[in-house]
Write a protein that holds these residues in place. Structure first.
Motif, PDB file in Angstrom:
ATOM      1  N   ILE A 171      48.505  38.982  41.219  1.00 19.63           N
ATOM      2  CA  ILE A 171      48.212  40.350  41.612  1.00 19.63           C
ATOM      3  C   ILE A 171      49.555  41.138  41.324  1.00 19.63           C
ATOM      4  CG2 ILE A 171      49.216  40.179  43.906  1.00 19.63           C
ATOM      5  CD1 ILE A 171      47.209  41.916  45.040  1.00 19.63           C
ATOM      6  N   THR A 172      49.145  42.558  40.919  1.00 22.29           N
ATOM      7  CA  THR A 172      50.281  43.155  40.322  1.00 22.29           C
ATOM      8  C   THR A 172      51.085  43.787  41.667  1.00 22.29           C
ATOM      9  OG1 THR A 172      48.854  45.306  40.297  1.00 22.29           O
ATOM     10  CG2 THR A 172      49.214  43.811  38.238  1.00 22.29           C
ATOM     11  N   THR A 193      51.289  46.691  46.656  1.00 20.49           N
ATOM     12  CA  THR A 193      51.479  47.807  47.413  1.00 20.49           C
ATOM     13  C   THR A 193      50.449  48.560  48.035  1.00 20.49           C
ATOM     14  OG1 THR A 193      52.209  49.270  45.569  1.00 20.49           O
ATOM     15  CG2 THR A 193      53.947  47.841  46.684  1.00 20.49           C
ATOM     16  N   ASP A 194      49.381  48.719  47.216  1.00 19.20           N
ATOM     17  CA  ASP A 194      48.125  49.344  47.619  1.00 19.20           C
ATOM     18  C   ASP A 194      47.422  48.695  48.656  1.00 19.20           C
ATOM     19  OD1 ASP A 194      48.724  51.587  45.743  1.00 19.20           O
ATOM     20  OD2 ASP A 194      46.887  50.802  44.340  1.00 19.20           O
ATOM     21  N   SER A 201      54.125  42.381  37.173  1.00 19.08           N
ATOM     22  CA  SER A 201      54.280  43.819  36.736  1.00 19.08           C
ATOM     23  C   SER A 201      52.946  44.195  36.128  1.00 19.08           C
ATOM     24  CB  SER A 201      55.162  44.153  35.767  1.00 19.08           C
ATOM     25  OG  SER A 201      55.001  43.549  34.627  1.00 19.08           O
ATOM     26  N   ALA A 202      52.519  45.427  35.822  1.00 13.47           N
ATOM     27  CA  ALA A 202      51.521  45.604  35.209  1.00 13.47           C
ATOM     28  C   ALA A 202      51.251  45.158  33.763  1.00 13.47           C
ATOM     29  CB  ALA A 202      51.158  47.194  35.084  1.00 13.47           C
ATOM     30  N   GLU A 203      52.534  44.552  33.332  1.00 15.76           N
ATOM     31  CA  GLU A 203      52.671  43.866  31.985  1.00 15.76           C
ATOM     32  C   GLU A 203      52.255  42.518  31.986  1.00 15.76           C
ATOM     33  OE1 GLU A 203      55.247  46.070  32.757  1.00 15.76           O
ATOM     34  OE2 GLU A 203      54.084  47.663  31.660  1.00 15.76           O
ATOM     35  N   ASP A 210      41.906  41.391  40.762  1.00 13.35           N
ATOM     36  CA  ASP A 210      41.043  42.516  41.044  1.00 13.35           C
ATOM     37  C   ASP A 210      39.974  41.694  42.322  1.00 13.35           C
ATOM     38  OD1 ASP A 210      41.983  44.265  39.878  1.00 13.35           O
ATOM     39  OD2 ASP A 210      40.277  44.302  38.124  1.00 13.35           O
ATOM     40  N   TRP A 211      39.552  40.634  41.977  1.00 11.34           N
ATOM     41  CA  TRP A 211      38.710  39.815  42.950  1.00 11.34           C
ATOM     42  C   TRP A 211      39.540  39.340  44.291  1.00 11.34           C
ATOM     43  CZ3 TRP A 211      39.983  35.051  44.838  1.00 11.34           C
ATOM     44  CH2 TRP A 211      38.814  34.461  45.354  1.00 11.34           C
ATOM     45  N   ALA A 212      40.601  38.917  44.063  1.00  6.21           N
ATOM     46  CA  ALA A 212      41.632  38.620  44.993  1.00  6.21           C
ATOM     47  C   ALA A 212      42.008  39.747  45.905  1.00  6.21           C
ATOM     48  CB  ALA A 212      42.714  37.726  44.735  1.00  6.21           C
ATOM     49  N   MET A 213      41.998  41.015  45.368  1.00  5.33           N
ATOM     50  CA  MET A 213      42.556  42.019  46.116  1.00  5.33           C
ATOM     51  C   MET A 213      41.363  42.580  47.149  1.00  5.33           C
ATOM     52  SD  MET A 213      44.559  45.249  44.803  1.00  5.33           S
ATOM     53  CE  MET A 213      44.375  46.880  45.749  1.00  5.33           C
ATOM     54  N   ARG A 214      40.163  42.682  46.400  1.00  2.00           N
ATOM     55  CA  ARG A 214      39.038  42.786  47.241  1.00  2.00           C
ATOM     56  C   ARG A 214      38.900  42.088  48.409  1.00  2.00           C
ATOM     57  NH1 ARG A 214      36.789  43.890  42.059  1.00  2.00           N
ATOM     58  NH2 ARG A 214      35.796  41.788  42.096  1.00  2.00           N
ATOM     59  N   ARG A 215      38.766  40.595  47.900  1.00  2.00           N
ATOM     60  CA  ARG A 215      38.746  39.487  49.075  1.00  2.00           C
ATOM     61  C   ARG A 215      39.681  39.729  50.211  1.00  2.00           C
ATOM     62  NH1 ARG A 215      39.421  33.299  48.564  1.00  2.00           N
ATOM     63  NH2 ARG A 215      38.581  32.685  50.311  1.00  2.00           N
TER      64      ARG A 215
END
Length: 195
Positions: free
Chosen positions: A38-39, A44-45, A88-90, A177-182
């Motif tokens: 995760i970034t 933080t979001d 990071s985003a990178e 993205d998947w992990a964040m939604r989950r």
């Protein structure tokens, strides 16, 4: 200053008491999926969404404190370095990752490439420890696709500093993205249960 859902101001320390456990739980869940990460921004979001405590400061001004909470809890509980799962985003870890190595009593390398190699090894430790479904042979330390400098992600082996990294075609879409939604769903359930 952070604000709670009712608009009241909180100190960063008060907010961190709520954010820290959410970040920790999110990273544990991410560790259950091989090569997931995760970034900083997404983490933080996530903690703000789950707790309802928002903070207008730049992510770089407080994500380190959040990951420090995770680091020290992981050390206390004799867990592998969960902070390695946040990049990071990178797709890389920053100089601050040296704190992780110090906390685990490991030597700190002088360059960022080696620091990122260490983080890749730590991510693999997390996947193994938390029961991720690993490929035959138990998996290999893997840089994130962006961290490996891949413009087009495809199956490849990159040798640097005597170690091998595999970048899988499976990661065209960021796994976080998947992990964040989950995690949003799982964390809300666990927060409801704990209160």
């Amino acid at each position: 200053m952070p604000n709670d859902a009712e608009g009241r101001y909180l100190s960063v320390a008060e907010a961190m008491k709520e954010w820290g456990p959410v970040a920790f739980d999110a990273l544990v869940d991410i560790a259950k999926s091989y090569n997931a990460y995760i970034t900083y921004k997404d983490l933080t979001d996530l903690v703000q969404d789950v707790t309802g405590i928002t903070y207008g400061a730049l992510v770089s001004n407080w994500s380190g404190n959040l990951l420090s909470y995770v680091l020290h809890r992981a050390v206390r509980e004799s867990l592998p370095p969960l902070s390695s799962l946040c990049v990071s985003a990178e797709g890389t870890v920053g100089k601050g990752y040296a704190e992780v190595l110090q906390a685990y009593g490991k030597p700190v390398p002088s360059d960022l490439d080696t620091l990122n190699d260490e983080a890749a090894m730590h991510r693999l430790e997390c996947y193994r420890f938390f029961g991720a479904d690993l490929p035959p042979g138990g998996g290999v330390p893997t840089l994130t696709p962006k961290g490996a400098g891949c413009a087009r992600v495809e199956e490849s082996t990159v040798s640097r500093s005597g170690s091998t990294k595999v970048v899988s075609e499976a990661f065209r879409d960021p796994p976080h993205d998947w992990a964040m939604r989950r995690m949003r769903g799982l964390t809300m359930v666990s927060l409801r249960r704990s209160r």
